[in-house]
Design an enzyme around this catalytic site. Sequence first.
Site, PDB file in Angstrom:
ATOM      1  N   HIS A 246     -10.285   0.940   2.225  1.00 13.83           N
ATOM      2  CA  HIS A 246     -10.033   1.933   3.263  1.00 13.83           C
ATOM      3  C   HIS A 246     -11.182   1.760   4.249  1.00 13.83           C
ATOM      4  O   HIS A 246     -12.305   2.161   3.972  1.00 13.83           O
ATOM      5  CB  HIS A 246     -10.000   3.353   2.678  1.00 13.83           C
ATOM      6  CG  HIS A 246      -9.684   4.376   3.717  1.00 13.83           C
ATOM      7  ND1 HIS A 246      -8.523   5.114   3.723  1.00 13.83           N
ATOM      8  CD2 HIS A 246     -10.372   4.750   4.826  1.00 13.83           C
ATOM      9  CE1 HIS A 246      -8.527   5.906   4.781  1.00 13.83           C
ATOM     10  NE2 HIS A 246      -9.635   5.709   5.470  1.00 13.83           N
TER      11      HIS A 246
ATOM     12  N   HIS B 217       1.554   5.357  -1.769  1.00 17.26           N
ATOM     13  CA  HIS B 217       1.103   6.474  -2.618  1.00 17.26           C
ATOM     14  C   HIS B 217       2.315   7.061  -3.331  1.00 17.26           C
ATOM     15  O   HIS B 217       3.194   7.634  -2.684  1.00 17.26           O
ATOM     16  CB  HIS B 217       0.404   7.540  -1.774  1.00 17.26           C
ATOM     17  CG  HIS B 217      -0.853   7.043  -1.144  1.00 17.26           C
ATOM     18  ND1 HIS B 217      -2.084   7.132  -1.757  1.00 17.26           N
ATOM     19  CD2 HIS B 217      -1.071   6.398   0.037  1.00 17.26           C
ATOM     20  CE1 HIS B 217      -3.006   6.594  -0.977  1.00 17.26           C
ATOM     21  NE2 HIS B 217      -2.418   6.134   0.120  1.00 17.26           N
ATOM     22  N   PHE B 218       2.315   6.933  -4.644  1.00 21.58           N
ATOM     23  CA  PHE B 218       3.443   7.455  -5.427  1.00 21.58           C
ATOM     24  C   PHE B 218       3.127   8.798  -6.076  1.00 21.58           C
ATOM     25  O   PHE B 218       4.023   9.445  -6.598  1.00 21.58           O
ATOM     26  CB  PHE B 218       3.841   6.443  -6.514  1.00 21.58           C
ATOM     27  CG  PHE B 218       4.429   5.181  -5.962  1.00 21.58           C
ATOM     28  CD1 PHE B 218       5.481   5.218  -5.068  1.00 21.58           C
ATOM     29  CD2 PHE B 218       3.924   3.939  -6.347  1.00 21.58           C
ATOM     30  CE1 PHE B 218       6.034   4.051  -4.548  1.00 21.58           C
ATOM     31  CE2 PHE B 218       4.466   2.764  -5.847  1.00 21.58           C
ATOM     32  CZ  PHE B 218       5.517   2.810  -4.947  1.00 21.58           C
TER      33      PHE B 218
ATOM     34  N   LYS C  89      -9.487  -0.762  -5.353  1.00 23.72           N
ATOM     35  CA  LYS C  89      -9.436  -0.106  -4.044  1.00 23.72           C
ATOM     36  C   LYS C  89     -10.681   0.728  -3.822  1.00 23.72           C
ATOM     37  O   LYS C  89     -11.053   1.520  -4.686  1.00 23.72           O
ATOM     38  CB  LYS C  89      -8.197   0.797  -3.992  1.00 23.72           C
ATOM     39  CG  LYS C  89      -8.122   1.748  -2.812  1.00 23.72           C
ATOM     40  CD  LYS C  89      -7.744   1.024  -1.535  1.00 23.72           C
ATOM     41  CE  LYS C  89      -7.886   1.926  -0.308  1.00 23.72           C
ATOM     42  NZ  LYS C  89      -6.649   2.568   0.071  1.00 23.72           N
TER      43      LYS C  89
ATOM     44  N   ASP D 150       1.370   2.724   3.473  1.00 25.13           N
ATOM     45  CA  ASP D 150       0.533   3.931   3.302  1.00 25.13           C
ATOM     46  C   ASP D 150       1.392   5.188   3.337  1.00 25.13           C
ATOM     47  O   ASP D 150       0.938   6.229   3.811  1.00 25.13           O
ATOM     48  CB  ASP D 150      -0.588   3.993   4.347  1.00 25.13           C
ATOM     49  CG  ASP D 150      -1.717   4.922   3.918  1.00 25.13           C
ATOM     50  OD1 ASP D 150      -1.765   5.296   2.726  1.00 25.13           O
ATOM     51  OD2 ASP D 150      -2.540   5.288   4.767  1.00 25.13           O
TER      52      ASP D 150
ATOM     53  N   HIS E 173      -4.481  -0.525   6.348  1.00 23.64           N
ATOM     54  CA  HIS E 173      -3.958   0.315   7.454  1.00 23.64           C
ATOM     55  C   HIS E 173      -4.834   0.268   8.700  1.00 23.64           C
ATOM     56  O   HIS E 173      -5.353   1.297   9.154  1.00 23.64           O
ATOM     57  CB  HIS E 173      -3.729   1.748   6.990  1.00 23.64           C
ATOM     58  CG  HIS E 173      -4.815   2.350   6.136  1.00 23.64           C
ATOM     59  ND1 HIS E 173      -6.141   2.366   6.499  1.00 23.64           N
ATOM     60  CD2 HIS E 173      -4.768   2.955   4.931  1.00 23.64           C
ATOM     61  CE1 HIS E 173      -6.840   2.959   5.564  1.00 23.64           C
ATOM     62  NE2 HIS E 173      -6.031   3.318   4.588  1.00 23.64           N
TER      63      HIS E 173
ATOM     64  N   ASN F  23      -5.541   6.850  -5.913  1.00 18.53           N
ATOM     65  CA  ASN F  23      -6.235   8.127  -5.618  1.00 18.53           C
ATOM     66  C   ASN F  23      -5.392   9.331  -6.059  1.00 18.53           C
ATOM     67  O   ASN F  23      -5.169  10.264  -5.300  1.00 18.53           O
ATOM     68  CB  ASN F  23      -6.590   8.227  -4.129  1.00 18.53           C
ATOM     69  CG  ASN F  23      -5.374   8.283  -3.225  1.00 18.53           C
ATOM     70  OD1 ASN F  23      -4.297   7.810  -3.581  1.00 18.53           O
ATOM     71  ND2 ASN F  23      -5.531   8.866  -2.046  1.00 18.53           N
TER      72      ASN F  23
ATOM     73  N   HIS G 239       0.873  -1.192   0.000  1.00 15.36           N
ATOM     74  CA  HIS G 239       0.000   0.000   0.000  1.00 15.36           C
ATOM     75  C   HIS G 239       0.898   1.226   0.000  1.00 15.36           C
ATOM     76  O   HIS G 239       1.491   1.570   1.026  1.00 15.36           O
ATOM     77  CB  HIS G 239      -0.880  -0.017   1.252  1.00 15.36           C
ATOM     78  CG  HIS G 239      -1.834   1.136   1.338  1.00 15.36           C
ATOM     79  ND1 HIS G 239      -3.119   0.989   1.780  1.00 15.36           N
ATOM     80  CD2 HIS G 239      -1.708   2.463   1.050  1.00 15.36           C
ATOM     81  CE1 HIS G 239      -3.737   2.156   1.755  1.00 15.36           C
ATOM     82  NE2 HIS G 239      -2.883   3.077   1.315  1.00 15.36           N
TER      83      HIS G 239
HETATM   84  O1  DOR Z   1      -3.440   9.510   5.634  1.00 13.38           O
HETATM   85  C1  DOR Z   1      -3.778   9.123   4.543  1.00 13.38           C
HETATM   86  N1  DOR Z   1      -3.299   9.672   3.409  1.00 13.38           N
HETATM   87  N2  DOR Z   1      -4.664   8.118   4.458  1.00 13.38           N
HETATM   88  C2  DOR Z   1      -5.189   7.749   3.294  1.00 13.38           C
HETATM   89  O2  DOR Z   1      -6.007   6.868   3.295  1.00 13.38           O
HETATM   90  C3  DOR Z   1      -4.825   8.445   2.028  1.00 13.38           C
HETATM   91  C4  DOR Z   1      -3.541   9.086   2.137  1.00 13.38           C
HETATM   92  C5  DOR Z   1      -3.219  10.048   1.015  1.00 13.38           C
HETATM   93  O3  DOR Z   1      -3.502   9.760  -0.141  1.00 13.38           O
HETATM   94  O4  DOR Z   1      -2.664  11.104   1.301  1.00 13.38           O
HETATM   95 ZN    ZN Z   2      -3.396   5.030   1.517  1.00 17.79          ZN
END
Ligand code: DOR
Ligand code: ZN
Length: 343
Positions: free
Chosen positions: A141, A15-16, A102, A251, A178, A41, A13
Amino acid sequence: MTTFTMRRLDDMHCHFRTGALLEEVLPWTVRYAGRAIAMPNTRPRAILTADDVVWYRDQILRVRDAMPVQYPFEPLMTIEIRDSTTPQMVMDAYRVGAVAGKVYPLGVTTNSDEGLRDFFSTQIQETFRAMRGIGMLLLMHGELDKPRTLVTKREHVFLPVLCRLVDMFPDLRMVLEHISTKEAVELVWEFGPNVAATITAHHLYLTLNDVIGDGIRPHNGCMPMPKDFSDRDALIEAAMSGNPKFFLGSDSAPHPREKKECARGACGDYTAPHLPELLATKFEEHGKLNRLDGFGSRFGAEFYGLPLNEGKITLTQETWCIPEQCGMVVPFRAGLPLRWQLV
Ligand code: DOR
Ligand code: ZN
């Protein structure tokens, strides 16, 4: 000097992002992970269709291939499941390599403004059925934004939805992402083998006190919010238990400094620059360094049905301080010491 060698991590998991932030953050993960689940996202273009998957993978691979040193790293692609997602869309995405869908329930976190409203609509049920049929995983989530529900209770109010889905789809592989409460740990522990959970590094370190208990600390703020000491204890125990239902999903969620340090700071903790070190330091603190390979490099792969990574990483036992800033972003626990360092 003491060293510790383990398989390359699988970060299930991560975020790039896109654009300049992608160029900045991806290389950290590439150094130590064999694979990582790329969260969908993104903005302005969210990853919703097969075309989006192909486009996003191409962006990621371009950044990987431009690194001066090459590492064996593959992104694992996902699409976001919204109310408008159809069975055909998931089948098309699967065909181009997406391994999971997701779900962001509406309004619970960063970029969830078009998140899922109804888990039980006829179309979504059909979409989940199609995912089960082709072997695509459902990543959730696990929070709901309900009226008169505190942010700290959002995971608690989501759990009945999960129970209902598990009943309806007993062989759809699901991951509760998470997890942040003792209650979620206990529930996942009890479910059958088709339900697993990811645990972040930062939830092993934080309670709510670290976010709002001593000044407001925006760089610790994330969703789900860190909770009570008993919750953190349960997460530590689950992560270090050797139970394959609990595996790493960092995450890591970078936001430029000014998006965190402002009147309405974004949620997300940035752990990619020092993820193996954060984990090794915490596992060693609990005398469980021998459990890190399972949690970080094996159980995720097994749940996803992937071969184990062949490459290895080595850490040395050497105290160093996390930088105050990495590019545009302030890393998690900036300025604080870690006992292990990636070679
Ligand atoms: O803290 C978070 N940041 N939780 C998430 O589920 C998304 C993530 C984000 O994309 O910044
Ligand atoms: Zn996330």
